[in-house]
Each structure stands twice: as structure tokens, then as C-alpha cells.
Design a protein around this motif. Structure first.
Motif, short mmCIF file in Angstrom:
data_model
loop_
_atom_site.label_atom_id
_atom_site.label_comp_id
_atom_site.label_asym_id
_atom_site.label_seq_id
_atom_site.Cartn_x
_atom_site.Cartn_y
_atom_site.Cartn_z
N UNK A 168 -4.55 14.36 -12.42
CA UNK A 168 -4.93 13.53 -11.28
C UNK A 168 -4.81 12.04 -11.57
N UNK A 169 -3.61 11.50 -11.47
CA UNK A 169 -3.46 10.06 -11.64
C UNK A 169 -4.33 9.26 -10.67
N UNK A 170 -5.05 8.30 -11.20
CA UNK A 170 -5.75 7.29 -10.42
C UNK A 170 -5.10 5.97 -10.81
N UNK A 171 -4.39 5.36 -9.88
CA UNK A 171 -3.51 4.23 -10.20
C UNK A 171 -3.98 3.01 -9.42
N UNK A 172 -4.15 1.90 -10.13
CA UNK A 172 -4.66 0.67 -9.53
C UNK A 172 -3.57 -0.38 -9.39
N UNK A 173 -3.66 -1.17 -8.32
CA UNK A 173 -2.71 -2.25 -8.11
C UNK A 173 -2.93 -3.40 -9.09
N UNK A 174 -4.14 -3.52 -9.61
CA UNK A 174 -4.46 -4.59 -10.55
C UNK A 174 -4.93 -4.04 -11.88
N UNK A 175 -6.09 -4.48 -12.30
CA UNK A 175 -6.63 -4.05 -13.58
C UNK A 175 -6.99 -2.57 -13.58
N UNK A 176 -6.99 -1.98 -14.76
CA UNK A 176 -7.42 -0.59 -14.90
C UNK A 176 -8.94 -0.46 -14.92
N UNK A 177 -9.62 -1.58 -15.05
CA UNK A 177 -11.08 -1.55 -15.16
C UNK A 177 -11.74 -1.19 -13.83
N UNK A 178 -12.84 -0.44 -13.92
CA UNK A 178 -13.56 0.01 -12.73
C UNK A 178 -15.06 -0.18 -12.95
N UNK A 179 -15.81 -0.07 -11.86
CA UNK A 179 -17.27 -0.09 -11.95
C UNK A 179 -17.84 0.88 -10.92
N UNK A 187 0.83 -1.20 0.00
CA UNK A 187 0.00 0.00 0.00
C UNK A 187 0.87 1.25 0.00
N UNK A 188 1.93 1.25 0.79
CA UNK A 188 2.84 2.39 0.81
C UNK A 188 3.45 2.63 -0.56
N UNK A 189 3.83 1.54 -1.22
CA UNK A 189 4.45 1.67 -2.54
C UNK A 189 3.45 2.22 -3.55
N UNK A 190 2.22 1.75 -3.52
CA UNK A 190 1.18 2.25 -4.43
C UNK A 190 0.97 3.75 -4.24
N UNK A 191 0.88 4.19 -2.99
CA UNK A 191 0.70 5.61 -2.71
C UNK A 191 1.88 6.41 -3.26
N UNK A 192 3.08 5.91 -3.04
CA UNK A 192 4.28 6.62 -3.48
C UNK A 192 4.35 6.70 -5.01
N UNK A 193 4.12 5.60 -5.68
CA UNK A 193 4.20 5.59 -7.14
C UNK A 193 3.13 6.47 -7.76
N UNK A 194 1.95 6.49 -7.16
CA UNK A 194 0.88 7.36 -7.68
C UNK A 194 1.30 8.82 -7.61
N UNK A 205 1.77 18.99 -25.60
CA UNK A 205 0.37 18.59 -25.78
C UNK A 205 -0.12 17.74 -24.61
N UNK A 206 -1.43 17.66 -24.50
CA UNK A 206 -2.05 16.87 -23.43
C UNK A 206 -1.52 15.44 -23.43
N UNK A 207 -1.31 14.89 -24.62
CA UNK A 207 -0.81 13.51 -24.71
C UNK A 207 0.55 13.32 -24.08
N UNK A 208 1.36 14.39 -24.05
CA UNK A 208 2.68 14.29 -23.41
C UNK A 208 2.53 14.07 -21.90
N UNK A 209 1.58 14.77 -21.29
CA UNK A 209 1.33 14.60 -19.85
C UNK A 209 0.87 13.18 -19.57
N UNK A 210 -0.19 12.76 -20.27
CA UNK A 210 -0.76 11.45 -20.01
C UNK A 210 0.20 10.31 -20.27
N UNK A 211 1.00 10.45 -21.33
CA UNK A 211 1.97 9.40 -21.65
C UNK A 211 2.94 9.17 -20.50
N UNK A 212 3.42 10.24 -19.91
CA UNK A 212 4.43 10.10 -18.85
C UNK A 212 3.81 9.64 -17.52
N UNK A 213 2.56 10.02 -17.25
CA UNK A 213 1.86 9.45 -16.09
C UNK A 213 1.71 7.94 -16.28
#
Length: 251
Positions: free
Chosen positions: A202-213, A120-127, A143-151
């Protein structure tokens, strides 16, 4: 339409951003084992109102609280509750905005409740670090794509995934303005960045799949596989001298 801000408007956004950032410091102190998410929300609301501002999220599209407070596998838009008790080992995402003198700030951080796992600590830090990887490219002419690509690249290189169903956005007189700011992208693609733009990255970073519900309450977004998620956000002004974090008041 993208609304560029002049230096006076950016200063007013910085004032709103300061209150927003300080509200997160208040939240950090309130997040302890045994507290409820309602307790945290109340502390945030009282602080924002004490500053002469109003909570941007309260009533926004019908949202019933001053802050979105999301726990563990909840990604964003958690609704504070008197029945939701924080427990040792939880990670808590707090997303908040303060509207002041015609402009709003928007910022989010993920907090540990007491002692949490190393993962959990690592996930918080990497995010958090993925945000800084992206904001380095929030510069005029890119461009916007430059930001998103590096995130995206930073998160994925560390074994995580970025949420694609939700994204950052422009911020100003309204909480959500143009352009959208995805946490993934292609360098050199997307909207061109100009000095005077103000955006929430605002990165939203998941430990597993990127899929959400979305849960049945119509608000709370959770990871599809039940694994942890973390969130980190600042309102950023793009200036001739580079990006300025309008909501940054220290960790």
C-alpha cells in the motif's frame, strides 16, 4: 509468525477480496461534490453487509466507521463525518476491508472529486503506478526489501516521497499479520517471500515531505507540510505462478 495459506484459504481470501474491491466501486460512485464522508461510509457499509460480510475496520481498535476516508493532505485513517463535505477538486482516499468466511480483504484507492488539478491527477497516477512497480517483485524467493525498493524508487523518480511511518502488512484471518511491508527498502534484504504468503502492499505517496503527524483525534494522519497525499492498496497472494491481486475487481 507468518501464516502461509493453502489454495483453499487463498480462494476464501479472494471471495473476501472481491467484496472489498466492489465496496470501493460503490465508494467511487458515492464520491461527488456535496456528499459527506459519512454518506460514502454508509454506502460502503450497506454494500458489505448486503454481501453477507462485515466491515473489517468497524470497531477495529475502536475505529468508529466502516472505512477510512481521508481528504487532500490527510494520508490515512480519516474518520467519516456528517460535517465533512466533499468539494470539487478534492482528492479522497478510501481504505476498506470486508471480513467474509473467516478471512479479510484490505484495499484502498484515491478518487478525484469532480475536476481536480493536473498535479493532483499526476500524484494519483504515480501512486497507483508505484504499487505496480512494487508488486512485480512479490514473488517467491525475493525479499520484502525488493518490493519496497521499487515502490520507493518509482515514487522518488517522479519527484514524490513515500511515507515511512506507516507500512503494508500481512493479511488473512486478521487485518494485520506478519510481515510488515514498508514502501521503501534495499533489494535482497528483509523477510524472504514464499508462495502462500498474503500481504497488503500500500504505497502512501506525498507531494512534499515524507514526514507526517497524527491529529488530536488520535487517528487521522496528515502530511507535515500540508501538501497532498495519495494512497493505493491491494491484498496480494504470492503463488508459484506469481502475484495475484485478491482485491482487484477493475478500476
Amino acid at each position: 509468525m507468518i501464516k502461509l495459506k493453502n489454495p483453499e484459504q487463498i480462494q476464501r481470501m479472494k471471495d473476501a477480496g472481491r467484496i472489498t474491491g466492489e465496496a470501493l466501486l460503490v465508494a467511487r460512485e458515492a464520491i461527488v461534490p456535496g456528499a459527506t464522508t459519512h454518506d460514502v461510509d454508509t454506502a460502503i457499509r450497506r454494500y458489505i453487509e448486503k454481501c453477507g460480510a462485515r466491515p473489517t475496520f468497524l470497531g477495529y481498535c475502536g475505529f468508529p466507521a466502516a472505512a477510512c476516508i481521508s481528504i487532500n493532505e490527510e494520508v490515512i485513517h480519516g474518520i467519516p463525518s456528517r460535517r465533512r463535505v466533499l468539494r470539487e477538486g478534492d482528492i479522497v482516499k478510501v481504505d476498506v476491508g470486508a471480513f467474509y468466511r473467516g478471512y479479510t480483504g484490505d484495499s484502498a484507492k484515491t478518487f478525484a472529486v469532480g475536476k481536480v488539478s493536473e498535479e493532483a491527477q499526476r500524484l494519483i497516477r504515480v501512486t497507483r503506478e508505484s504499487f505496480y512497480a512494487g508488486v512485480a517483485y512479490a514473488r517467491g524467493g525475493l525479499r520484502i526489501g525488493d518490493i519496497g525498493y521499487h515502490v520507493q524508487s518509482y515514487a522518488e523518480q517522479n519527484g514524490y516521497s513515500v511515507v515511512r511511518a506507516y507500512e503494508g502488512h500481512g493479511v488473512g484471518e486478521e487485518l494485520h499479520e506478519e510481515p510488515g511491508v514498508p514502501n521503501f527498502g534495499t533489494p535482497g534484504r528483509g523477510v524472504r517471500l514464499y508462495a502462500g504468503m498474503t500481504i497488503a502492499i500500500e504505497p502512501m505517496v506525498n507531494a512534499g515531505t515524507s514526514e507526517v503527524r497524527v491529529l488530536s483525534n488520535g487517528w487521522t494522519v496528515v502530511t507535515a507540510d500540508g501538501k497532498l497525499s495519495a494512497h493505493y492498496e491491494h491484498t496480494v497472494a504470492i503463488t508459484e505462478d506469481g502475484p495475484i491481486l485478491l482485491t482487484d475487481v477493475g478500476e
